[in-house]
Scaffold this motif. Structure first.
Motif, short mmCIF file in Angstrom:
data_model
loop_
_atom_site.label_atom_id
_atom_site.label_comp_id
_atom_site.label_asym_id
_atom_site.label_seq_id
_atom_site.Cartn_x
_atom_site.Cartn_y
_atom_site.Cartn_z
N GLU A 1 2.90 3.39 -14.76
CA GLU A 1 2.87 4.74 -15.30
C GLU A 1 2.10 5.72 -14.43
OE1 GLU A 1 -0.43 2.42 -17.48
OE2 GLU A 1 1.63 2.08 -16.79
N GLY A 2 1.41 5.26 -13.40
CA GLY A 2 0.74 6.14 -12.45
C GLY A 2 -0.68 6.48 -12.83
N GLY A 3 -1.38 7.12 -11.89
CA GLY A 3 -2.72 7.59 -12.13
C GLY A 3 -3.85 6.64 -11.79
N ARG A 4 -3.53 5.37 -11.51
CA ARG A 4 -4.58 4.38 -11.21
C ARG A 4 -4.11 3.44 -10.12
NH1 ARG A 4 -5.31 0.83 -15.22
NH2 ARG A 4 -3.53 1.48 -16.48
N GLY A 5 -5.10 2.74 -9.54
CA GLY A 5 -4.79 1.74 -8.52
C GLY A 5 -5.49 2.00 -7.21
N THR A 6 -5.85 0.93 -6.51
CA THR A 6 -6.51 1.03 -5.21
C THR A 6 -5.92 -0.02 -4.26
OG1 THR A 6 -8.25 -0.61 -5.64
CG2 THR A 6 -8.65 1.65 -6.40
N VAL A 7 -6.31 0.08 -2.99
CA VAL A 7 -5.83 -0.91 -2.03
C VAL A 7 -6.42 -2.29 -2.32
CG1 VAL A 7 -5.42 0.77 -0.19
CG2 VAL A 7 -7.67 -0.30 -0.39
N ILE A 8 -7.54 -2.34 -3.03
CA ILE A 8 -8.10 -3.64 -3.42
C ILE A 8 -7.12 -4.38 -4.33
CG2 ILE A 8 -10.02 -4.80 -4.58
CD1 ILE A 8 -10.77 -3.49 -1.95
N ASN A 9 -6.49 -3.63 -5.24
CA ASN A 9 -5.46 -4.24 -6.09
C ASN A 9 -4.33 -4.82 -5.26
OD1 ASN A 9 -6.40 -1.59 -7.92
ND2 ASN A 9 -6.20 -3.49 -9.07
N ILE B 1 -4.75 -0.51 6.19
CA ILE B 1 -4.87 -0.52 4.72
C ILE B 1 -6.23 0.03 4.30
CG2 ILE B 1 -4.99 -2.02 2.69
CD1 ILE B 1 -2.99 -3.87 4.14
N GLY B 2 -7.28 -0.36 5.02
CA GLY B 2 -8.61 0.14 4.71
C GLY B 2 -8.70 1.66 4.86
N LEU B 3 -8.06 2.21 5.89
CA LEU B 3 -8.06 3.67 6.09
C LEU B 3 -7.34 4.38 4.95
CD1 LEU B 3 -7.38 3.86 9.94
CD2 LEU B 3 -9.53 4.30 8.76
N VAL B 4 -6.25 3.77 4.47
CA VAL B 4 -5.54 4.34 3.31
C VAL B 4 -6.47 4.38 2.10
CG1 VAL B 4 -3.64 3.97 1.68
CG2 VAL B 4 -3.26 3.63 4.12
N GLY B 5 -7.21 3.29 1.90
CA GLY B 5 -8.14 3.24 0.78
C GLY B 5 -9.22 4.30 0.88
N VAL B 6 -9.75 4.51 2.07
CA VAL B 6 -10.79 5.54 2.28
C VAL B 6 -10.23 6.92 1.99
CG1 VAL B 6 -12.23 6.67 4.02
CG2 VAL B 6 -12.11 4.17 3.92
N ALA C 1 0.83 -1.21 0.00
CA ALA C 1 0.00 0.00 0.00
C ALA C 1 0.86 1.25 0.00
CB ALA C 1 -0.94 -0.01 1.21
N GLY C 2 1.97 1.21 0.74
CA GLY C 2 2.88 2.35 0.75
C GLY C 2 3.51 2.58 -0.61
N ILE C 3 4.00 1.51 -1.22
CA ILE C 3 4.59 1.61 -2.56
C ILE C 3 3.54 2.05 -3.57
CG2 ILE C 3 5.61 0.26 -4.43
CD1 ILE C 3 7.14 -1.31 -2.30
N MET C 4 2.29 1.58 -3.39
CA MET C 4 1.19 1.99 -4.26
C MET C 4 1.02 3.50 -4.26
SD MET C 4 -2.88 1.44 -3.68
CE MET C 4 -2.74 2.56 -2.28
N LEU C 5 1.13 4.14 -3.10
CA LEU C 5 0.97 5.60 -3.03
C LEU C 5 1.95 6.30 -3.95
CD1 LEU C 5 0.47 6.17 0.81
CD2 LEU C 5 -1.28 6.10 -0.97
N THR C 6 3.19 5.84 -3.96
CA THR C 6 4.19 6.48 -4.82
C THR C 6 3.96 6.11 -6.29
OG1 THR C 6 5.81 4.69 -4.50
CG2 THR C 6 5.88 6.54 -2.97
N MET C 7 3.47 4.91 -6.55
CA MET C 7 3.18 4.51 -7.93
C MET C 7 2.01 5.30 -8.50
SD MET C 7 3.76 0.38 -7.62
CE MET C 7 3.45 0.01 -9.35
N ILE C 8 1.02 5.61 -7.69
CA ILE C 8 -0.13 6.38 -8.16
C ILE C 8 0.31 7.75 -8.67
CG2 ILE C 8 -2.19 7.63 -7.35
CD1 ILE C 8 -2.88 5.21 -5.66
#
Length: 334
Positions: free
Chosen positions: A257-265, A171-176, A53-60
């Motif tokens: 490439e960024g711009g998409r993705g959620t904690v569900i992924n 993780i759920g709080l990050v998604g919210v 989830a942390g890495i996802m934030l930077t990828m987004i």
């Protein structure tokens, strides 16, 4: 069924892989459906899900944090080193330190335009060195009278443990936050089109600082929880975190490439990876086969996303051409 049909094709494929693994392992692997195994899977999904989830934030936001494992090590060492005085104080200091570090990295990236891969590789090496300096002779150890915390974190409540619940809640709080806050939506805007986001008045400095601070703090949280579970933390004890985090993010469908993705992924990717690990452990299969299987799935998901991206691009090209032609015709009074 309608909800499944409306899903992105890549996500549909990942759901089918997950279901195929569950059914196949339930039929072929003895003990797979046990409560103990379910508890282990959920607990570890939560732990690597925090990293992912942390890495996802930077990828987004179109970047990538490669120093997360080193940050996890330093945070865990700080927390356990201060546990003799106050474990709560140690955890707070560790998380704040990680947050300040991450915000600084995000600020430098926004200010200088330096490539995040290059910068965070430098920080990976430097912060790992700091972790080794902090534990030169022996790892940081949780005080003996606090080992009840380790037992409490892994005590089973059916298929759940406290550690797993904590991870999943965070993780759920990050998604919210990503879905329902202005800052979260701004992160998607920056990753989707940086110039357009700047033109609309979005502060890219704040977005990058929050993304990297979030990545560092989630990595630190995973490191602290893992250290509390085991009762110790060392400079080299968290090296697998980086690979695990990136793997679950990519397998789950977070685009590079960024711009998409959620904690569900992220959670779906973590489930797929942990199912494979569980099958290897229960089946007595050599660990090298786990690496081969995970590497194969990772490659397959990358190729799938590349193919889907090309298909979307091909579909969009005629539409753009049609809109451009209509605009030109109207402007000429046709």
């Amino acid at each position: 069924m309608n909800a499944f049909v409306k899903m992105d094709t890549g996500f549909q494929v990942r759901i089918l892989i997950f279901l195929a693994l569950v059914v196949g392992l339930a039929v072929t692997v003895p003990g797979f459906l046990s409560i103990a195994n379910a508890s282990s899977i959920i607990e570890n999904v939560g732990l690597i899900g925090l990293i992912g989830a942390g890495i996802m934030l930077t990828m987004i936001v179109g970047q990538l944090d490669l120093a997360v494992a080193s940050v996890a090590a330093v945070a865990a060492i700080i927390a356990l080193s201060l546990a003799g005085t106050s474990l709560a104080l140690g955890i707070v200091v560790a998380l704040l330190t990680a947050g300040l570090y991450g915000a600084s990295v995000g600020y430098v990236i926004n200010r200088t335009g330096v490539n995040s891969l290059v910068l965070t590789v430098c920080m990976l090496i430097g912060v790992r060195g700091l972790a080794l300096v902090m534990t030169p002779e022996r790892p940081a150890i949780l005080p003996f009278d606090m080992f009840w915390i380790s037992d409490g974190l892994v005590a089973q409540w059916g298929p759940l443990t406290l550690l797993g619940v904590i991870c999943l809640v965070v993780i759920g709080l990050v998604g919210v936050a990503l879905r329902y806050t202005k800052l979260g939506l701004s992160m998607y805007a920056v990753g989707g089109n940086l110039d357009r986001a700047r033109g609309s008045g979005i502060s890219t400095a704040r977005v990058y600082m929050v993304a990297f601070a979030g990545s560092a703090m989630l990595g630190a949280s995973a490191g602290i929880l893992a250290a509390l579970r085991s009762g110790s933390a060392s400079g080299l004890g968290f090296e697998s975190f980086l690979l695990a985090g990136i793997t679950v993010a990519v397998v789950g469908g977070i685009p590079l490439e960024g711009g998409r993705g959620t904690v569900i992924n992220v959670l779906l990717g973590a489930l797929i990876i942990r199912l494979i690990s569980s099958a290897v452990a229960l089946g007595g299969i050599p660990g090298s086969f786990e690496s081969i299987a995970i590497g194969g799935i990772l490659l397959a998901m990358l190729l799938l996303d590349y193919w889907l991206g090309k298909r979307r691009q091909a579909r969009a090209t005629p539409l753009r051409a049609g809109l451009q032609h209509a605009t030109t015709t109207n402007s000429n009074g046709g």
